[in-house]
Design a protein around this motif. Structure first.
Motif, PDB file in Angstrom:
ATOM      1  N   THR A  46     -76.085  -9.907  -8.277  1.00 33.25           N
ATOM      2  CA  THR A  46     -75.290  -9.141  -9.244  1.00 33.25           C
ATOM      3  C   THR A  46     -73.838  -9.593  -9.206  1.00 33.25           C
ATOM      4  N   GLY A  61     -78.202  -2.425 -17.222  1.00 31.34           N
ATOM      5  CA  GLY A  61     -79.635  -2.429 -16.964  1.00 31.34           C
ATOM      6  C   GLY A  61     -80.018  -2.043 -15.551  1.00 31.34           C
ATOM      7  N   GLU A  80     -78.769  -8.056 -15.819  1.00 34.59           N
ATOM      8  CA  GLU A  80     -78.365  -7.817 -17.203  1.00 34.59           C
ATOM      9  C   GLU A  80     -76.852  -7.648 -17.281  1.00 34.59           C
ATOM     10  N   LEU A  92     -80.647 -14.438 -15.853  1.00 37.49           N
ATOM     11  CA  LEU A  92     -79.683 -13.534 -16.472  1.00 37.49           C
ATOM     12  C   LEU A  92     -80.166 -13.117 -17.854  1.00 37.49           C
ATOM     13  N   VAL A  93     -79.818 -11.892 -18.229  1.00 42.79           N
ATOM     14  CA  VAL A  93     -80.006 -11.420 -19.602  1.00 42.79           C
ATOM     15  C   VAL A  93     -78.638 -10.963 -20.072  1.00 42.79           C
ATOM     16  N   VAL A  94     -78.083 -11.674 -21.038  1.00 41.81           N
ATOM     17  CA  VAL A  94     -76.728 -11.382 -21.510  1.00 41.81           C
ATOM     18  C   VAL A  94     -76.802 -10.864 -22.938  1.00 41.81           C
ATOM     19  N   ARG A  95     -76.231  -9.697 -23.169  1.00 44.10           N
ATOM     20  CA  ARG A  95     -76.265  -9.080 -24.496  1.00 44.10           C
ATOM     21  C   ARG A  95     -74.845  -8.868 -25.004  1.00 44.10           C
ATOM     22  N   THR A 118     -76.270   3.421 -18.785  1.00 47.97           N
ATOM     23  CA  THR A 118     -77.359   2.662 -18.170  1.00 47.97           C
ATOM     24  C   THR A 118     -78.708   3.203 -18.624  1.00 47.97           C
ATOM     25  N   ASP A 121     -79.424   2.170 -22.183  1.00 47.09           N
ATOM     26  CA  ASP A 121     -79.860   0.777 -22.310  1.00 47.09           C
ATOM     27  C   ASP A 121     -81.281   0.567 -21.779  1.00 47.09           C
ATOM     28  N   HIS A 125     -84.380  -1.132 -23.928  1.00 52.31           N
ATOM     29  CA  HIS A 125     -84.677  -2.546 -23.731  1.00 52.31           C
ATOM     30  C   HIS A 125     -85.906  -2.829 -22.867  1.00 52.31           C
ATOM     31  N   ARG A 126     -86.445  -1.830 -22.190  1.00 53.18           N
ATOM     32  CA  ARG A 126     -87.627  -2.034 -21.358  1.00 53.18           C
ATOM     33  C   ARG A 126     -88.866  -1.490 -22.070  1.00 53.18           C
TER      34      ARG A 126
END
Length: 285
Positions: A46, A61, A80, A92-95, A118, A121, A125-126
Protein backbone atom coordinates in the motif's frame (compact mmCIF):
# COMPACT_ATOMS: atom_id res chain seq x y z
CA UNK A 1 17.11 2.42 4.07
CA UNK A 2 13.39 2.61 4.59
CA UNK A 3 11.51 -0.67 4.29
CA UNK A 4 9.83 0.60 1.09
CA UNK A 5 11.49 3.34 -0.95
CA UNK A 6 11.83 4.99 -4.36
CA UNK A 7 14.89 3.52 -6.04
CA UNK A 8 15.92 6.49 -8.20
CA UNK A 9 15.70 8.79 -5.19
CA UNK A 10 17.92 6.51 -3.09
CA UNK A 11 20.54 6.48 -5.86
CA UNK A 12 20.40 10.21 -6.56
CA UNK A 13 20.87 11.05 -2.87
CA UNK A 14 23.81 8.65 -2.53
CA UNK A 15 22.09 6.23 -0.16
CA UNK A 16 22.67 3.38 -2.61
CA UNK A 17 24.61 2.76 -5.78
CA UNK A 18 22.93 1.38 -8.89
CA UNK A 19 24.80 -1.88 -8.27
CA UNK A 20 23.60 -2.14 -4.66
CA UNK A 21 20.04 -1.38 -5.70
CA UNK A 22 19.99 -4.18 -8.28
CA UNK A 23 21.89 -6.64 -6.06
CA UNK A 24 19.98 -6.35 -2.80
CA UNK A 25 16.56 -4.96 -3.67
CA UNK A 26 13.65 -5.78 -5.96
CA UNK A 27 10.90 -3.58 -7.39
CA UNK A 28 7.31 -4.14 -6.28
CA UNK A 29 6.13 -1.32 -8.56
CA UNK A 30 7.99 0.76 -11.10
CA UNK A 31 10.90 2.42 -9.24
CA UNK A 32 9.54 1.30 -5.82
CA UNK A 33 11.78 -1.18 -4.04
CA UNK A 34 12.01 -3.53 -1.06
CA UNK A 35 14.70 -5.94 0.08
CA UNK A 36 14.81 -9.11 -2.01
CA UNK A 37 14.58 -11.14 1.17
CA UNK A 38 11.48 -9.27 2.34
CA UNK A 39 8.03 -10.80 1.98
CA UNK A 40 6.16 -7.57 1.26
CA UNK A 41 3.08 -7.15 3.44
CA UNK A 42 -0.18 -5.52 2.42
CA UNK A 43 0.96 -2.39 4.27
CA UNK A 44 4.27 -2.42 2.36
CA UNK A 45 2.47 -2.72 -0.95
CA UNK A 46 0.00 0.00 0.00
CA UNK A 47 2.80 2.40 0.88
CA UNK A 48 4.62 1.39 -2.29
CA UNK A 49 1.55 2.10 -4.40
CA UNK A 50 1.28 5.58 -2.91
CA UNK A 51 4.98 6.23 -3.58
CA UNK A 52 4.51 4.96 -7.15
CA UNK A 53 1.78 7.60 -7.62
CA UNK A 54 4.36 10.24 -6.61
CA UNK A 55 2.35 10.71 -3.41
CA UNK A 56 -0.61 12.10 -5.33
CA UNK A 57 -3.13 9.26 -5.01
CA UNK A 58 -5.60 8.40 -2.27
CA UNK A 59 -5.70 4.80 -1.02
CA UNK A 60 -9.13 3.26 -1.60
CA UNK A 61 -10.99 -0.06 -1.68
CA UNK A 62 -9.84 -3.11 0.29
CA UNK A 63 -6.44 -1.57 1.08
CA UNK A 64 -8.19 1.43 2.62
CA UNK A 65 -10.46 -0.91 4.57
CA UNK A 66 -7.40 -2.74 5.91
CA UNK A 67 -5.85 0.54 7.03
CA UNK A 68 -9.10 1.26 8.89
CA UNK A 69 -8.78 -2.08 10.69
CA UNK A 70 -10.71 -4.50 8.49
CA UNK A 71 -9.52 -8.08 8.58
CA UNK A 72 -9.60 -10.71 5.85
CA UNK A 73 -7.63 -8.65 3.29
CA UNK A 74 -4.94 -10.81 1.68
CA UNK A 75 -1.37 -9.57 1.35
CA UNK A 76 -1.53 -9.91 -2.45
CA UNK A 77 -4.80 -7.98 -2.80
CA UNK A 78 -4.56 -5.45 -5.68
CA UNK A 79 -4.09 -1.97 -4.25
CA UNK A 80 -6.81 0.45 -5.29
CA UNK A 81 -5.95 4.11 -5.78
CA UNK A 82 -7.99 7.15 -6.70
CA UNK A 83 -5.82 9.48 -8.76
CA UNK A 84 -6.20 11.96 -11.64
CA UNK A 85 -3.95 9.87 -13.88
CA UNK A 86 -5.31 6.35 -14.18
CA UNK A 87 -2.10 4.69 -15.37
CA UNK A 88 -2.06 0.91 -15.51
CA UNK A 89 0.33 -1.21 -13.46
CA UNK A 90 0.32 -4.85 -12.39
CA UNK A 91 -1.04 -5.20 -8.88
CA UNK A 92 -2.76 -1.82 -8.94
CA UNK A 93 -6.26 -0.61 -9.76
CA UNK A 94 -6.24 3.12 -10.43
CA UNK A 95 -9.51 5.01 -10.86
CA UNK A 96 -10.01 8.61 -11.90
CA UNK A 97 -12.95 9.49 -9.65
CA UNK A 98 -14.05 12.60 -7.81
CA UNK A 99 -13.34 12.83 -4.09
CA UNK A 100 -14.64 15.54 -1.79
CA UNK A 101 -12.30 16.76 0.96
CA UNK A 102 -14.62 15.24 3.57
CA UNK A 103 -14.20 11.82 1.94
CA UNK A 104 -10.45 11.66 2.62
CA UNK A 105 -8.67 11.13 5.91
CA UNK A 106 -5.14 10.19 7.03
CA UNK A 107 -4.16 6.81 8.45
CA UNK A 108 -0.56 5.93 9.31
CA UNK A 109 0.57 9.00 7.37
CA UNK A 110 -1.24 7.98 4.18
CA UNK A 111 -4.21 9.69 2.50
CA UNK A 112 -7.07 7.20 2.65
CA UNK A 113 -10.76 7.29 1.81
CA UNK A 114 -12.90 7.60 4.94
CA UNK A 115 -14.77 4.49 6.13
CA UNK A 116 -17.98 5.85 4.59
CA UNK A 117 -16.37 6.52 1.21
CA UNK A 118 -14.53 3.18 1.40
CA UNK A 119 -17.86 1.42 1.90
CA UNK A 120 -19.35 3.41 -0.97
CA UNK A 121 -16.56 2.24 -3.28
CA UNK A 122 -16.40 -1.40 -2.16
CA UNK A 123 -20.14 -1.82 -2.56
CA UNK A 124 -19.97 -0.56 -6.15
CA UNK A 125 -16.77 -2.06 -7.49
CA UNK A 126 -16.78 -5.60 -6.05
CA UNK A 127 -19.01 -8.52 -6.96
CA UNK A 128 -22.14 -8.66 -4.79
CA UNK A 129 -21.11 -11.43 -2.38
CA UNK A 130 -17.57 -10.14 -1.92
CA UNK A 131 -18.83 -6.59 -1.50
CA UNK A 132 -21.15 -7.65 1.32
CA UNK A 133 -18.31 -9.49 3.06
CA UNK A 134 -16.10 -6.40 2.74
CA UNK A 135 -18.79 -4.05 4.03
CA UNK A 136 -19.58 -6.34 6.97
CA UNK A 137 -15.89 -6.50 7.91
CA UNK A 138 -15.50 -2.73 7.63
CA UNK A 139 -18.62 -2.23 9.75
CA UNK A 140 -17.17 -4.55 12.39
CA UNK A 141 -13.94 -2.54 12.43
CA UNK A 142 -15.22 1.04 12.20
CA UNK A 143 -18.99 1.22 12.89
CA UNK A 144 -19.38 3.48 9.85
CA UNK A 145 -22.85 4.89 9.29
CA UNK A 146 -25.09 3.23 6.70
CA UNK A 147 -27.08 6.48 6.61
CA UNK A 148 -23.92 8.38 5.62
CA UNK A 149 -23.23 5.91 2.81
CA UNK A 150 -26.83 6.37 1.66
CA UNK A 151 -26.25 10.13 1.54
CA UNK A 152 -23.30 9.55 -0.80
CA UNK A 153 -25.56 7.42 -2.99
CA UNK A 154 -28.02 10.32 -3.14
CA UNK A 155 -25.21 12.71 -4.06
CA UNK A 156 -23.93 10.40 -6.83
CA UNK A 157 -27.05 8.58 -8.11
CA UNK A 158 -25.64 7.84 -11.58
CA UNK A 159 -22.16 6.50 -10.77
CA UNK A 160 -21.12 3.01 -11.76
CA UNK A 161 -22.38 0.25 -9.48
CA UNK A 162 -24.70 2.38 -7.37
CA UNK A 163 -27.69 0.11 -8.04
CA UNK A 164 -25.83 -2.85 -6.56
CA UNK A 165 -24.70 -0.75 -3.59
CA UNK A 166 -28.30 0.23 -2.84
CA UNK A 167 -29.26 -3.45 -2.81
CA UNK A 168 -26.37 -4.37 -0.51
CA UNK A 169 -26.71 -1.67 2.15
CA UNK A 170 -29.85 -3.08 3.84
CA UNK A 171 -28.03 -6.40 4.25
CA UNK A 172 -24.90 -5.05 5.94
CA UNK A 173 -24.40 -6.26 9.50
CA UNK A 174 -21.46 -5.26 11.67
CA UNK A 175 -21.91 -8.38 13.77
CA UNK A 176 -20.21 -10.67 11.25
CA UNK A 177 -16.85 -11.65 12.76
CA UNK A 178 -15.69 -13.47 9.62
CA UNK A 179 -16.57 -13.93 5.94
CA UNK A 180 -18.04 -17.33 6.80
CA UNK A 181 -20.43 -15.70 9.26
CA UNK A 182 -21.59 -13.31 6.52
CA UNK A 183 -22.10 -16.30 4.21
CA UNK A 184 -24.03 -18.19 6.88
CA UNK A 185 -26.27 -15.22 7.68
CA UNK A 186 -27.10 -14.71 4.01
CA UNK A 187 -27.78 -18.44 3.57
CA UNK A 188 -30.39 -18.23 6.34
CA UNK A 189 -31.98 -15.08 4.96
CA UNK A 190 -31.99 -16.52 1.44
CA UNK A 191 -33.76 -19.63 2.76
CA UNK A 192 -36.60 -17.48 4.02
CA UNK A 193 -35.77 -17.30 7.72
CA UNK A 194 -36.17 -13.95 9.49
CA UNK A 195 -32.91 -12.02 9.55
CA UNK A 196 -31.03 -13.35 12.58
CA UNK A 197 -29.66 -11.07 15.25
CA UNK A 198 -25.85 -11.19 15.36
CA UNK A 199 -23.52 -11.26 18.36
CA UNK A 200 -26.11 -12.22 20.98
CA UNK A 201 -24.79 -11.94 24.56
CA UNK A 202 -26.01 -14.67 26.91
CA UNK A 203 -25.82 -14.11 30.66
CA UNK A 204 -25.58 -16.88 33.22
CA UNK A 205 -26.73 -15.01 36.28
CA UNK A 206 -24.39 -12.05 36.61
CA UNK A 207 -21.71 -13.66 34.41
CA UNK A 208 -21.41 -13.40 30.64
CA UNK A 209 -21.52 -16.98 29.44
CA UNK A 210 -20.71 -16.10 25.85
CA UNK A 211 -21.68 -14.27 22.69
CA UNK A 212 -23.51 -16.30 20.04
CA UNK A 213 -22.71 -15.68 16.37
CA UNK A 214 -26.34 -15.25 15.32
CA UNK A 215 -29.83 -16.45 16.03
CA UNK A 216 -33.31 -15.63 17.26
CA UNK A 217 -33.26 -14.67 20.91
CA UNK A 218 -37.04 -14.81 21.39
CA UNK A 219 -37.11 -18.55 20.67
CA UNK A 220 -33.58 -19.27 21.89
CA UNK A 221 -32.28 -20.76 18.63
CA UNK A 222 -28.69 -19.90 17.69
CA UNK A 223 -26.43 -20.75 14.76
CA UNK A 224 -22.65 -20.68 15.12
CA UNK A 225 -19.90 -21.18 12.58
CA UNK A 226 -17.02 -23.26 13.94
CA UNK A 227 -13.67 -22.37 12.43
CA UNK A 228 -10.61 -24.62 12.26
CA UNK A 229 -9.45 -23.54 15.72
CA UNK A 230 -12.16 -25.73 17.21
CA UNK A 231 -10.37 -28.75 15.75
CA UNK A 232 -6.77 -27.68 16.30
CA UNK A 233 -6.98 -26.09 19.77
CA UNK A 234 -8.03 -28.78 22.26
CA UNK A 235 -8.33 -26.33 25.14
CA UNK A 236 -10.65 -24.09 23.14
CA UNK A 237 -12.65 -27.12 22.03
CA UNK A 238 -13.18 -28.26 25.63
CA UNK A 239 -14.17 -24.74 26.70
CA UNK A 240 -16.69 -24.53 23.86
CA UNK A 241 -18.20 -27.89 24.78
CA UNK A 242 -18.76 -26.76 28.37
CA UNK A 243 -20.29 -23.52 27.11
CA UNK A 244 -22.65 -25.37 24.76
CA UNK A 245 -23.82 -27.69 27.54
CA UNK A 246 -24.60 -24.73 29.76
CA UNK A 247 -26.43 -22.95 26.93
CA UNK A 248 -28.56 -26.04 26.47
CA UNK A 249 -29.34 -26.06 30.18
CA UNK A 250 -30.47 -22.44 29.82
CA UNK A 251 -32.87 -23.46 27.07
CA UNK A 252 -30.88 -22.65 23.93
CA UNK A 253 -30.75 -24.81 20.84
CA UNK A 254 -27.33 -24.19 19.31
CA UNK A 255 -26.73 -25.35 15.73
CA UNK A 256 -23.03 -25.61 15.04
CA UNK A 257 -21.92 -25.31 11.43
CA UNK A 258 -18.60 -26.55 10.04
CA UNK A 259 -17.04 -26.11 6.61
CA UNK A 260 -18.05 -29.61 5.52
CA UNK A 261 -21.78 -28.98 6.08
CA UNK A 262 -23.91 -28.52 2.97
CA UNK A 263 -26.36 -25.61 2.68
CA UNK A 264 -29.29 -28.04 2.58
CA UNK A 265 -28.10 -29.71 5.78
CA UNK A 266 -27.74 -26.37 7.56
CA UNK A 267 -31.15 -25.16 6.43
CA UNK A 268 -32.77 -28.46 7.44
CA UNK A 269 -31.27 -28.34 10.93
CA UNK A 270 -32.39 -24.75 11.44
CA UNK A 271 -35.88 -25.55 10.18
CA UNK A 272 -36.10 -28.46 12.61
CA UNK A 273 -34.99 -26.29 15.53
CA UNK A 274 -37.46 -23.53 14.74
CA UNK A 275 -40.23 -26.10 14.21
CA UNK A 276 -39.42 -27.60 17.58
CA UNK A 277 -39.69 -24.21 19.23
CA UNK A 278 -42.92 -23.47 17.38
CA UNK A 279 -44.51 -26.67 18.69
CA UNK A 280 -47.22 -26.16 21.38
CA UNK A 281 -45.29 -28.60 23.58
CA UNK A 282 -42.10 -26.59 23.34
CA UNK A 283 -40.98 -24.58 26.32
CA UNK A 284 -38.15 -22.07 26.50
CA UNK A 285 -36.24 -21.72 29.76
Amino acid sequence: MDRVFIGSQAVSTGQLTEHELRRWYRPIYRDVYVLKSLDASLRDRTLGAWLWSKKRAVIAGAAAAALHGSRWVDADEPIELIAPSARRHDGLVVRNETLADAEVTTVAGLPVTTPVRTAFDLGRHRAFDEALVRLDALKWATFYSIDEVTKLVQLHPAVRGVRQLKAILPLVDGGAASPKETWLRMLLIGAGFPAPTTQIPVMDGWRLLGVLDMGWEDIKVAVEYDGDHHRTDRRQYAKDQRRIRRLQQLGWIVIRVIAEDTPDDIIGRVQAAIRRRSSPRSTVA
